[in-house]
Design a protein around this motif. Structure first.
Motif, PDB file in Angstrom:
ATOM      1  N   TYR A  89       0.864  -1.184   0.000  1.00  0.00           N
ATOM      2  CA  TYR A  89       0.000   0.000   0.000  1.00  0.00           C
ATOM      3  C   TYR A  89       0.897   1.228   0.000  1.00  0.00           C
ATOM      4  O   TYR A  89       1.831   1.336   0.801  1.00  0.00           O
ATOM      5  CB  TYR A  89      -0.897   0.000   1.234  1.00  0.00           C
ATOM      6  N   VAL A  90       0.626   2.171  -0.924  1.00  0.00           N
ATOM      7  CA  VAL A  90       1.441   3.378  -1.061  1.00  0.00           C
ATOM      8  C   VAL A  90       0.532   4.593  -1.145  1.00  0.00           C
ATOM      9  O   VAL A  90      -0.482   4.565  -1.848  1.00  0.00           O
ATOM     10  CB  VAL A  90       2.323   3.308  -2.337  1.00  0.00           C
ATOM     11  N   GLU A  91       0.889   5.663  -0.432  1.00  0.00           N
ATOM     12  CA  GLU A  91       0.167   6.926  -0.524  1.00  0.00           C
ATOM     13  C   GLU A  91       1.053   7.978  -1.191  1.00  0.00           C
ATOM     14  O   GLU A  91       2.272   7.985  -0.988  1.00  0.00           O
ATOM     15  CB  GLU A  91      -0.249   7.429   0.861  1.00  0.00           C
ATOM     16  N   ARG A  92       0.408   8.860  -1.952  1.00  0.00           N
ATOM     17  CA  ARG A  92       1.104   9.978  -2.577  1.00  0.00           C
ATOM     18  C   ARG A  92       0.410  11.272  -2.163  1.00  0.00           C
ATOM     19  O   ARG A  92      -0.814  11.366  -2.251  1.00  0.00           O
ATOM     20  CB  ARG A  92       1.076   9.855  -4.099  1.00  0.00           C
ATOM     21  N   PRO A  93       1.179  12.261  -1.743  1.00  0.00           N
ATOM     22  CA  PRO A  93       0.550  13.532  -1.347  1.00  0.00           C
ATOM     23  C   PRO A  93      -0.029  14.245  -2.567  1.00  0.00           C
ATOM     24  O   PRO A  93       0.462  14.082  -3.685  1.00  0.00           O
ATOM     25  CB  PRO A  93       1.709  14.317  -0.734  1.00  0.00           C
ATOM     26  N   PRO A  94      -1.059  15.059  -2.358  1.00  0.00           N
ATOM     27  CA  PRO A  94      -1.613  15.830  -3.476  1.00  0.00           C
ATOM     28  C   PRO A  94      -0.689  16.987  -3.827  1.00  0.00           C
ATOM     29  O   PRO A  94       0.218  17.332  -3.065  1.00  0.00           O
ATOM     30  CB  PRO A  94      -2.944  16.335  -2.920  1.00  0.00           C
ATOM     31  N   SER A  95      -0.933  17.592  -4.976  1.00  0.00           N
ATOM     32  CA  SER A  95      -0.178  18.787  -5.343  1.00  0.00           C
ATOM     33  C   SER A  95      -0.533  19.914  -4.374  1.00  0.00           C
ATOM     34  O   SER A  95      -1.570  19.881  -3.707  1.00  0.00           O
ATOM     35  CB  SER A  95      -0.511  19.206  -6.774  1.00  0.00           C
ATOM     36  N   ALA A  96       0.338  20.918  -4.307  1.00  0.00           N
ATOM     37  CA  ALA A  96       0.131  22.013  -3.361  1.00  0.00           C
ATOM     38  C   ALA A  96      -1.207  22.710  -3.596  1.00  0.00           C
ATOM     39  O   ALA A  96      -1.890  23.106  -2.646  1.00  0.00           O
ATOM     40  CB  ALA A  96       1.274  23.024  -3.471  1.00  0.00           C
ATOM     41  N   GLY A  97      -1.616  22.823  -4.849  1.00  0.00           N
ATOM     42  CA  GLY A  97      -2.855  23.509  -5.161  1.00  0.00           C
ATOM     43  C   GLY A  97      -4.103  22.765  -4.746  1.00  0.00           C
ATOM     44  O   GLY A  97      -5.180  23.362  -4.660  1.00  0.00           O
ATOM     45  N   LEU A  98      -3.964  21.472  -4.476  1.00  0.00           N
ATOM     46  CA  LEU A  98      -5.119  20.649  -4.115  1.00  0.00           C
ATOM     47  C   LEU A  98      -5.059  20.147  -2.673  1.00  0.00           C
ATOM     48  O   LEU A  98      -5.929  19.387  -2.249  1.00  0.00           O
ATOM     49  CB  LEU A  98      -5.232  19.454  -5.070  1.00  0.00           C
ATOM     50  N   ALA A  99      -4.061  20.581  -1.932  1.00  0.00           N
ATOM     51  CA  ALA A  99      -3.878  20.068  -0.574  1.00  0.00           C
ATOM     52  C   ALA A  99      -5.027  20.443   0.348  1.00  0.00           C
ATOM     53  O   ALA A  99      -5.242  19.781   1.367  1.00  0.00           O
ATOM     54  CB  ALA A  99      -2.557  20.584  -0.001  1.00  0.00           C
ATOM     55  N   GLY A 100      -5.775  21.478   0.005  1.00  0.00           N
ATOM     56  CA  GLY A 100      -6.918  21.838   0.819  1.00  0.00           C
ATOM     57  C   GLY A 100      -8.132  20.964   0.594  1.00  0.00           C
ATOM     58  O   GLY A 100      -9.060  20.961   1.404  1.00  0.00           O
ATOM     59  N   ARG A 101      -8.123  20.206  -0.495  1.00  0.00           N
ATOM     60  CA  ARG A 101      -9.280  19.378  -0.846  1.00  0.00           C
ATOM     61  C   ARG A 101      -8.980  17.884  -0.738  1.00  0.00           C
ATOM     62  O   ARG A 101      -9.867  17.091  -0.403  1.00  0.00           O
ATOM     63  CB  ARG A 101      -9.729  19.682  -2.284  1.00  0.00           C
ATOM     64  N   LEU A 102      -7.767  17.490  -1.081  1.00  0.00           N
ATOM     65  CA  LEU A 102      -7.413  16.072  -1.123  1.00  0.00           C
ATOM     66  C   LEU A 102      -6.437  15.710  -0.016  1.00  0.00           C
ATOM     67  O   LEU A 102      -5.502  16.456   0.272  1.00  0.00           O
ATOM     68  CB  LEU A 102      -6.797  15.712  -2.470  1.00  0.00           C
ATOM     69  N   ALA A 103      -6.665  14.546   0.594  1.00  0.00           N
ATOM     70  CA  ALA A 103      -5.734  14.034   1.599  1.00  0.00           C
ATOM     71  C   ALA A 103      -4.552  13.349   0.935  1.00  0.00           C
ATOM     72  O   ALA A 103      -3.402  13.530   1.347  1.00  0.00           O
ATOM     73  CB  ALA A 103      -6.450  13.065   2.531  1.00  0.00           C
ATOM     74  N   CYS A 104      -4.826  12.555  -0.097  1.00  0.00           N
ATOM     75  CA  CYS A 104      -3.766  11.811  -0.774  1.00  0.00           C
ATOM     76  C   CYS A 104      -4.336  11.074  -1.974  1.00  0.00           C
ATOM     77  O   CYS A 104      -5.548  10.946  -2.137  1.00  0.00           O
ATOM     78  CB  CYS A 104      -3.111  10.793   0.175  1.00  0.00           C
ATOM     79  N   GLY A 105      -3.432  10.586  -2.801  1.00  0.00           N
ATOM     80  CA  GLY A 105      -3.742   9.541  -3.756  1.00  0.00           C
ATOM     81  C   GLY A 105      -3.101   8.272  -3.223  1.00  0.00           C
ATOM     82  O   GLY A 105      -2.121   8.346  -2.467  1.00  0.00           O
ATOM     83  N   TRP A 106      -3.649   7.127  -3.546  1.00  0.00           N
ATOM     84  CA  TRP A 106      -3.083   5.890  -3.000  1.00  0.00           C
ATOM     85  C   TRP A 106      -3.281   4.728  -3.962  1.00  0.00           C
ATOM     86  O   TRP A 106      -4.143   4.778  -4.833  1.00  0.00           O
ATOM     87  CB  TRP A 106      -3.712   5.548  -1.647  1.00  0.00           C
ATOM     88  N   HIS A 107      -2.444   3.726  -3.821  1.00  0.00           N
ATOM     89  CA  HIS A 107      -2.667   2.497  -4.591  1.00  0.00           C
ATOM     90  C   HIS A 107      -2.246   1.287  -3.769  1.00  0.00           C
ATOM     91  O   HIS A 107      -1.439   1.389  -2.844  1.00  0.00           O
ATOM     92  CB  HIS A 107      -1.948   2.515  -5.940  1.00  0.00           C
ATOM     93  N   ARG A 108      -2.853   0.166  -4.082  1.00  0.00           N
ATOM     94  CA  ARG A 108      -2.570  -1.080  -3.387  1.00  0.00           C
ATOM     95  C   ARG A 108      -2.477  -2.222  -4.395  1.00  0.00           C
ATOM     96  O   ARG A 108      -3.292  -2.324  -5.315  1.00  0.00           O
ATOM     97  CB  ARG A 108      -3.671  -1.411  -2.375  1.00  0.00           C
ATOM     98  N   VAL A 109      -1.467  -3.059  -4.222  1.00  0.00           N
ATOM     99  CA  VAL A 109      -1.368  -4.324  -4.944  1.00  0.00           C
ATOM    100  C   VAL A 109      -1.278  -5.405  -3.889  1.00  0.00           C
ATOM    101  O   VAL A 109      -0.343  -5.434  -3.087  1.00  0.00           O
ATOM    102  CB  VAL A 109      -0.123  -4.378  -5.858  1.00  0.00           C
ATOM    103  N   SER A 110      -2.282  -6.283  -3.832  1.00  0.00           N
ATOM    104  CA  SER A 110      -2.302  -7.309  -2.783  1.00  0.00           C
ATOM    105  C   SER A 110      -1.599  -8.566  -3.268  1.00  0.00           C
ATOM    106  O   SER A 110      -1.895  -9.083  -4.337  1.00  0.00           O
ATOM    107  CB  SER A 110      -3.735  -7.632  -2.375  1.00  0.00           C
ATOM    108  N   GLU A 111      -0.662  -9.042  -2.484  1.00  0.00           N
ATOM    109  CA  GLU A 111       0.056 -10.266  -2.820  1.00  0.00           C
ATOM    110  C   GLU A 111      -0.671 -11.504  -2.297  1.00  0.00           C
ATOM    111  O   GLU A 111      -0.464 -12.607  -2.800  1.00  0.00           O
ATOM    112  CB  GLU A 111       1.475 -10.197  -2.260  1.00  0.00           C
ATOM    113  N   THR A 112      -1.509 -11.305  -1.276  1.00  0.00           N
ATOM    114  CA  THR A 112      -2.289 -12.410  -0.718  1.00  0.00           C
ATOM    115  C   THR A 112      -3.716 -11.934  -0.482  1.00  0.00           C
ATOM    116  O   THR A 112      -3.985 -10.727  -0.451  1.00  0.00           O
ATOM    117  CB  THR A 112      -1.695 -12.886   0.625  1.00  0.00           C
TER     118      THR A 112
END
Length: 248
Positions: free
Chosen positions: A2-25
């Motif tokens: 599981y990985v999170e990416r911060p939003p751009s500075a212009g969107l930091a007031g609206r978005l907490a993060c972008g994220w993705h997950r690849v499950s191995e099990t």
């Protein structure tokens, strides 16, 4: 993974993060209330998750890929074209929401070759490349729309912050110059919750952050605004279905 990416500075007031997950099990993920709303791209397509008022176990299959954009508490505004309380405790296909089909078309066209899910048994590096590409499309498309539309209550951030710091609903209403009825109405629109429910959830999330940072639970209870440690334990169990130790 599981990985999170911060939003751009212009969107930091609206978005907490972008994220993705690849499950191995295969496993079951316990999703607990955080007053956030996610737009998620999974193997069954795009859907909106939350805001939740209780634990939502999510079964994750081996090899499943998920990419998502997480809106901050109060950051959704009218992005999905429905009152936020209509999405509470639900998982709703994007295509079923006003404007959803147009956004869905935009996303799938932008994704191009990454629209189709990788075949079963694909190697991990291919799954990771696939989900990272989807996340880039999600962040770019949602970010573009947020920069040009989707009105949001300008007081939402102040409401959430004040409640998380232990201010009462009456005190927050007074500080902002609202009646308690006005605050109730605006809270439902901005968060999908009544103010009392929002208060419990943001207080719960603050307690988790403090506990994960190593703060003793007795001190967590005081700093997060609980009457005592038993009050903290009871509220954690009601909102998450498990004890604090399971969340750490």
């Amino acid at each position: 993974m599981y990985v999170e990416r911060p939003p751009s500075a212009g969107l930091a007031g609206r978005l907490a993060c972008g994220w993705h997950r690849v499950s191995e099990t295969a496993f079951t993920q316990l999703v607990v209330p955080d007053a956030c709303v996610d737009l998620i791209w999974g193997h069954e397509g795009l859907y909106v998750a939350g805001p939740d008022t209780g634990p939502m176990p999510a079964a994750i299959e081996a090899g499943e890929t998920l990419a998502g954009v997480r809106f901050k508490p109060g950051g959704v505004g009218d992005f999905f074209g429905v009152p936020l309380q209509e999405l509470r405790d639900r998982r709703v296909p994007l295509a079923d929401l006003p404007g959803g089909p147009a956004l869905l078309t935009e996303l799938t066209e932008a994704a191009g070759a990454w629209h189709a899910a990788p075949p079963a048994g694909a190697p991990f590096h291919r799954l990771r490349a696939h989900v990272e590409a989807r996340l880039e499309v999600l962040q770019a498309t949602v970010g573009s729309r947020l920069m040009t539309s989707a009105a949001v209550d300008p007081a939402a951030g102040a409401v959430a912050t004040a409640l998380s710091r232990g201010r009462s609903v009456a005190e927050v209403a007074w500080d902002l110059g609202y009646s308690e009825r006005q605050l109730h109405r605006r809270s439902l629109l901005a968060f999908g919750y009544a103010p009392k429910t929002l208060q419990r959830i943001v207080r719960f999330q603050r307690a988790i952050r403090l506990a994960r940072a190593g703060t003793p639970l007795a001190e967590v209870a005081v700093r997060a605004g609980y009457a005592d440690q038993a009050h903290l334990a009871n509220d954690v169990k009601r909102l998450s279905g498990v004890r604090m130790s399971r969340l750490l």
